[in-house]
Design an enzyme around this catalytic site. Structure first.
Site, PDB file in Angstrom:
ATOM      1  N   ASP A 154     -10.063  -5.458  -3.933  1.00 39.14           N
ATOM      2  CA  ASP A 154      -9.526  -4.416  -3.060  1.00 39.14           C
ATOM      3  C   ASP A 154     -10.384  -3.161  -3.207  1.00 39.14           C
ATOM      4  OD1 ASP A 154      -7.998  -2.323  -1.944  1.00 39.14           O
ATOM      5  OD2 ASP A 154      -6.110  -3.280  -2.481  1.00 39.14           O
TER       6      ASP A 154
ATOM      7  N   SER B 165       0.830  -1.197   0.000  1.00 44.25           N
ATOM      8  CA  SER B 165       0.000   0.000   0.000  1.00 44.25           C
ATOM      9  C   SER B 165       0.871   1.257   0.000  1.00 44.25           C
ATOM     10  CB  SER B 165      -0.955  -0.036   1.198  1.00 44.25           C
ATOM     11  OG  SER B 165      -1.955   0.952   1.082  1.00 44.25           O
TER      12      SER B 165
ATOM     13  N   HIS C 124      -7.281  -5.900   0.298  1.00 44.49           N
ATOM     14  CA  HIS C 124      -6.117  -5.111   0.708  1.00 44.49           C
ATOM     15  C   HIS C 124      -5.477  -5.647   1.990  1.00 44.49           C
ATOM     16  CE1 HIS C 124      -4.026  -1.334  -0.271  1.00 44.49           C
ATOM     17  NE2 HIS C 124      -3.946  -1.052   1.016  1.00 44.49           N
TER      18      HIS C 124
END
Length: 224
Positions: free
Chosen positions: A166, A89, A202
């Protein structure tokens, strides 16, 4: 990343040391630093801030690229010519930026669901405005898509995994397609493998599933 991401068994198998920097300074006393999970504590975006009140402490690009690495070299017997970088991320954004801004320094770079084009997403514009000011030309120095578009260096090996479930991908915060197009437009030797993983989000479960492949990817280049 080291514990929840399931890296330790694979690192042991490949005999690779993993150094994990923090995601921001902690407890520096900046007013409002803990008010918003997207800005301040935990959310440095790995930039060297130029704006008040962040610029005195939020120098995380320099910390990740120089300070913490020099501490390792000064205190452990490691080969400083064999270094790779990866992250998830915001950390994936940081890993891509570090590798692209330092041609030839990293043997490989990989990222799980990285923020690929922060200058054009809500995850980036907000933080860059606060840390770097309103001059968007200055943002390109920390934008992986802009950096890969103009990368001019030796061969760089990149692996990116993105889950199609995600929520940050579907809300266009991550924008891996922008990075892919920019990399393909560059004539320099960029070896990019970008994979879409069906059904993954995620979370750390996503990272755990593909961690072994990422460690093997780095091991191949570190030991070459």
């Amino acid at each position: 990343m080291m514990t929840k991401g399931g890296a330790l068994p694979q690192l042991s198998k490949e005999r690779i040391a993993l150094v994990t920097p923090d995601t921001s300074p902690r407890g520096v006393g900046i007013e409002g630093e803990d008010d918003d999970w997207e800005l301040g504590t935990g959310a440095s975006f790995y930039v060297d801030a130029t704006q008040d009140p962040w610029k005195s402490n939020y120098n995380m690009y320099t910390y990740a690229q120089r300070e913490i690495q020099q501490l390792v070299y000064d205190n452990f017997s490691v080969d400083s010519s064999r270094v790779s970088v990866f992250g998830h991320s915001m950390g994936g954004h940081g890993a891509l930026v570090l590798s692209l801004r330092n041609p030839g320094y990293y043997k490989s770079v990989s990222a799980f669901a990285p923020i690929c084009h922060p200058s054009t997403s809500d995850w980036g514009r907000k933080q860059f405005s606060a840390y770097l000011g309103s001059n968007e030309e200055a943002w390109a120095e920390y934008d992986a898509t802009e950096l890969v578009r103009t990368y001019d260096g030796p061969e760089l090996n990149i692996l990116i995994d993105q889950g199609d479930a995600d929520k940050f991908y579907s809300s266009k915060q991550l924008q891996p397609s922008h990075f892919i197009v920019a990399a393909e437009s560059n004539k320099c030797p960029i070896k990019l493998e970008a994979r879409m993983q069906p059904g993954y989000d995620h979370s750390y479960w996503f990272i755990q599933t593909f961690m072994e492949e990422h460690i093997r990817f780095h091991a191949k280049h570190l030991k070459a």
